[in-house]
Design an enzyme around this catalytic site. Structure first.
Site, PDB file in Angstrom:
ATOM      1  N   GLN A  35      52.999  48.874  39.580  1.00 32.07           N
ATOM      2  CA  GLN A  35      51.759  48.099  39.926  1.00 32.07           C
ATOM      3  C   GLN A  35      51.924  47.454  40.411  1.00 32.07           C
ATOM      4  O   GLN A  35      52.456  46.277  39.357  1.00 32.07           O
ATOM      5  CB  GLN A  35      50.279  48.391  39.130  1.00 32.07           C
ATOM      6  CG  GLN A  35      49.163  48.045  39.950  1.00 32.07           C
ATOM      7  CD  GLN A  35      48.011  49.176  38.505  1.00 32.07           C
ATOM      8  OE1 GLN A  35      47.631  49.447  38.869  1.00 32.07           O
ATOM      9  NE2 GLN A  35      47.225  47.662  38.365  1.00 32.07           N
ATOM     10  N   HIS A  50      46.095  36.960  27.180  1.00 31.38           N
ATOM     11  CA  HIS A  50      45.979  38.823  27.700  1.00 31.38           C
ATOM     12  C   HIS A  50      47.557  39.600  26.750  1.00 31.38           C
ATOM     13  O   HIS A  50      48.917  38.355  26.426  1.00 31.38           O
ATOM     14  CB  HIS A  50      46.083  39.434  27.617  1.00 31.38           C
ATOM     15  CG  HIS A  50      44.805  38.971  28.800  1.00 31.38           C
ATOM     16  ND1 HIS A  50      43.769  38.935  30.007  1.00 31.38           N
ATOM     17  CD2 HIS A  50      43.579  38.799  28.534  1.00 31.38           C
ATOM     18  CE1 HIS A  50      43.915  38.057  30.483  1.00 31.38           C
ATOM     19  NE2 HIS A  50      42.587  38.552  29.180  1.00 31.38           N
ATOM     20  N   TYR A 112      51.191  39.225  40.097  1.00 27.38           N
ATOM     21  CA  TYR A 112      51.574  39.675  38.602  1.00 27.38           C
ATOM     22  C   TYR A 112      52.237  41.553  38.969  1.00 27.38           C
ATOM     23  O   TYR A 112      50.729  41.622  39.503  1.00 27.38           O
ATOM     24  CB  TYR A 112      51.393  39.459  37.367  1.00 27.38           C
ATOM     25  CG  TYR A 112      49.577  39.895  37.488  1.00 27.38           C
ATOM     26  CD1 TYR A 112      49.016  40.973  36.604  1.00 27.38           C
ATOM     27  CD2 TYR A 112      48.487  39.102  38.129  1.00 27.38           C
ATOM     28  CE1 TYR A 112      48.194  41.569  36.253  1.00 27.38           C
ATOM     29  CE2 TYR A 112      46.671  39.526  37.735  1.00 27.38           C
ATOM     30  CZ  TYR A 112      46.735  40.652  36.445  1.00 27.38           C
ATOM     31  OH  TYR A 112      45.794  40.922  36.781  1.00 27.38           O
TER      32      TYR A 112
END
Length: 154
Positions: A35, A50, A112
């Site tokens: 993704q 995160h 990203y």
């Protein structure tokens, strides 16, 4: 350098039209990407920190502007930081077990790639405060612009 982080220099070809680079080649990465996410951030924004307990790894690249990437090895407390973007064209592969985030030093366009698709029904995203004492000194700002979720991280 923190275990598992890979620094991948980007070969940029520039001419009067602009520039071109190959951003990702899965055959040189520890895991294939599935993704791709893009974000635009204004100068002063901090996104993170995160981490992903089930193993989503990230490949960070700043396509326009300058971003400060900050990584914290949650087990050892070791930190890594690097400014990437216009003046330092590299991509950073970051294992998801490490807490990671970035600061927009300038307005920026950031991409990203991730190794696991995001599942809104069962998200594997956890947060450590941006100003955790192990990393607070690494940011260029002491009053960042934060998302609502990052602002209440404890």
């Amino acid at each position: 350098m923190i275990e598992g982080i890979a620094r991948l220099p980007l070969r940029v070809f520039e001419d009067e039209r602009g520039w071109f680079c190959e951003l990702r080649r899965d055959s040189v990465l520890p895991k294939p990407m599935v993704q791709t996410n893009v974000s635009v951030s204004r100068a002063g924004v901090v996104r993170g920190l995160h981490f992903h307990e089930r193993g989503q790894d990230d490949l960070f690249a700043c396509l326009r502007g300058t971003a400060r990437v900050v990584v914290l090895d949650r087990q050892t407390g070791e930190t890594y930081t690097e400014d990437i973007g216009d003046e330092n064209r590299v991509a950073l592969y970051i294992p998801g077990r490490h807490a990671h985030g970035f600061e927009a030093i300038t307005d920026l366009l950031f991409v990203y790639h991730v190794t696991t698709e995001y599942d809104p029904d069962d998200p594997d995203e956890h947060t450590i405060p941006w100003n955790d004492p192990r990393v607070a000194h690494l940011w260029s700002t002491s009053s960042p612009i934060l998302s609502a979720r990052d602002a209440v991280a404890s």
